[in-house]
Design an enzyme around this catalytic site. Sequence first.
Site, PDB file in Angstrom:
ATOM      1  N   GLU A   5      26.801  86.906  18.349  1.00 62.22           N
ATOM      2  CA  GLU A   5      25.503  86.269  18.641  1.00 62.22           C
ATOM      3  C   GLU A   5      25.418  84.900  17.975  1.00 62.22           C
ATOM      4  O   GLU A   5      24.929  83.934  18.569  1.00 62.22           O
ATOM      5  CB  GLU A   5      24.338  87.155  18.162  1.00 62.22           C
ATOM      6  CG  GLU A   5      22.990  86.561  18.544  1.00 62.22           C
ATOM      7  CD  GLU A   5      21.809  87.274  17.890  1.00 62.22           C
ATOM      8  OE1 GLU A   5      21.767  88.517  17.923  1.00 62.22           O
ATOM      9  OE2 GLU A   5      20.928  86.573  17.365  1.00 62.22           O
ATOM     10  N   HIS A  44      29.962  86.306  13.861  1.00 63.54           N
ATOM     11  CA  HIS A  44      29.336  87.323  14.720  1.00 63.54           C
ATOM     12  C   HIS A  44      29.109  86.709  16.115  1.00 63.54           C
ATOM     13  O   HIS A  44      28.747  85.532  16.227  1.00 63.54           O
ATOM     14  CB  HIS A  44      28.003  87.760  14.109  1.00 63.54           C
ATOM     15  CG  HIS A  44      27.353  88.907  14.832  1.00 63.54           C
ATOM     16  ND1 HIS A  44      26.711  88.748  16.041  1.00 63.54           N
ATOM     17  CD2 HIS A  44      27.280  90.217  14.533  1.00 63.54           C
ATOM     18  CE1 HIS A  44      26.244  89.924  16.436  1.00 63.54           C
ATOM     19  NE2 HIS A  44      26.586  90.832  15.547  1.00 63.54           N
ATOM     20  N   SER A  99      30.012  99.645  12.269  1.00 59.04           N
ATOM     21  CA  SER A  99      28.732  98.997  12.582  1.00 59.04           C
ATOM     22  C   SER A  99      28.001  98.545  11.311  1.00 59.04           C
ATOM     23  O   SER A  99      27.674  99.364  10.448  1.00 59.04           O
ATOM     24  CB  SER A  99      27.847  99.972  13.368  1.00 59.04           C
ATOM     25  OG  SER A  99      26.512  99.538  13.342  1.00 59.04           O
ATOM     26  N   SER A 100      27.751  97.246  11.190  1.00 59.56           N
ATOM     27  CA  SER A 100      27.061  96.754   9.987  1.00 59.56           C
ATOM     28  C   SER A 100      25.610  97.223   9.994  1.00 59.56           C
ATOM     29  O   SER A 100      25.044  97.562   8.956  1.00 59.56           O
ATOM     30  CB  SER A 100      27.153  95.225   9.877  1.00 59.56           C
ATOM     31  OG  SER A 100      26.747  94.651  11.069  1.00 59.56           O
ATOM     32  N   SER A 159      23.379 100.819  17.598  1.00 63.46           N
ATOM     33  CA  SER A 159      24.549 100.906  18.487  1.00 63.46           C
ATOM     34  C   SER A 159      24.909 102.358  18.814  1.00 63.46           C
ATOM     35  O   SER A 159      25.949 102.617  19.400  1.00 63.46           O
ATOM     36  CB  SER A 159      25.738 100.205  17.831  1.00 63.46           C
ATOM     37  OG  SER A 159      25.936 100.718  16.526  1.00 63.46           O
ATOM     38  N   CYS A 172      14.448  89.878  15.644  1.00 60.44           N
ATOM     39  CA  CYS A 172      13.920  90.699  16.735  1.00 60.44           C
ATOM     40  C   CYS A 172      13.016  91.802  16.163  1.00 60.44           C
ATOM     41  O   CYS A 172      13.408  92.503  15.225  1.00 60.44           O
ATOM     42  CB  CYS A 172      15.085  91.302  17.501  1.00 60.44           C
ATOM     43  SG  CYS A 172      14.577  92.453  18.764  1.00 60.44           S
ATOM     44  N   CYS A 225      18.914  99.222  21.280  1.00 55.59           N
ATOM     45  CA  CYS A 225      17.735  98.380  21.489  1.00 55.59           C
ATOM     46  C   CYS A 225      17.646  98.056  22.975  1.00 55.59           C
ATOM     47  O   CYS A 225      18.589  98.307  23.742  1.00 55.59           O
ATOM     48  CB  CYS A 225      17.871  97.098  20.671  1.00 55.59           C
ATOM     49  SG  CYS A 225      19.267  96.114  21.203  1.00 55.59           S
TER      50      CYS A 225
HETATM   51  S1  SF4 Z   1      17.322  90.475  20.435  1.00 52.74           S
HETATM   52 FE1  SF4 Z   1      19.145  91.598  19.814  1.00 52.74          FE
HETATM   53  S2  SF4 Z   1      18.329  93.389  18.747  1.00 52.74           S
HETATM   54 FE2  SF4 Z   1      16.625  92.527  19.907  1.00 52.74          FE
HETATM   55  S3  SF4 Z   1      16.584  93.623  21.844  1.00 52.74           S
HETATM   56 FE3  SF4 Z   1      17.839  91.786  22.148  1.00 52.74          FE
HETATM   57  S4  SF4 Z   1      19.934  92.412  21.747  1.00 52.74           S
HETATM   58 FE4  SF4 Z   1      18.602  93.976  20.879  1.00 52.74          FE
END
Ligand code: SF4
Length: 316
Positions: free
Chosen positions: A132, A130, A228-229, A296, A200, A13
Amino acid sequence: MPTITIDTHSGFCFGVVRAIAEAERQLASPGETLYCLGEIVHNTEEVQRLEKSGLQFIDMERFKQLRDAKVLIRAHGEPPSTYRIAEENHIRLIDATCPIVLKLQQRIKDGFEQMQAKGGQVLIFGKAGHAEVIGLNGQTGNRALVVGSLQEVKKLSFSIPTLLYSQTTMDAGQYAEIARYIAVECEKNQVEFRSVDSICKSMSQRASQLKEFALGQDAIVFVSGKQSSNGKYLYSICQEYNAHTFFVSRADELQREDFLGPSENGETSGGKGENGGSSGPTRERFAKIGVCGATSTPMWLMEEVAQRIKQFSSCI
Ligand code: SF4
């Protein structure tokens, strides 16, 4: 020769591309060691490639021991405590937190303060532990409730104002289900409920794009790290819409036999001998082969896989 198509929507991404570009920019100027707190992306091949360029991956324990060092923060982001440690230990942070995650961190911080003033609660739909989610919940001093499923949500009480967010990579359908359930519960108790859809868009569109891609191919080679999930989830979508879906982490895991059909005299290749051991020439099993991957999966790895399939075909 089959047509081999790489899915243009697959791969990193925008946030991960940006973080890797920043790491490469830093590594291009020699001198100070560049550390990265946690894996920059959940893909062994890409991690090894960056390690060869000099990037050193460290965990939180090692980070706490560093002094006067340069450390990259990956796209997932970090909680405020990481920034405090960096300041105390004279660590220069190269902050590659995805701007979308950064904005969400700020929204959760503000939302939590508002809920505190009302005696309410904040929920984050995400995977506990996780990276994040650790960064997001850090904005509330770890006082938001992290929920991973509707079952978990059903165990909670909704008698106070409630604000719901999501980790950016969660499933949009499950999020909607959870939001609907809480809305009904809050309505019953006549308390405020707000839901902030923070999934996202580059993730929520990925599943439908992949479904279209998988339907348009005779076979799919899905490339992803086994851990990788997101890879497991997207692979399951490919399997659902294309019965001939193969999973590999590296190009050399591909088996030539998987792409060979019965020979012209009807015998099936066993992969032995020049043309699979059958007495007639073997045939390609699929006319259209699609190569795709997780968020990923690096593009160079999908290109290597496509190249290997081409090599198989040229041997037939
Ligand atoms: S929010 Fe997460 S999935 Fe979306 S672009 Fe950013 S890192 Fe990638």
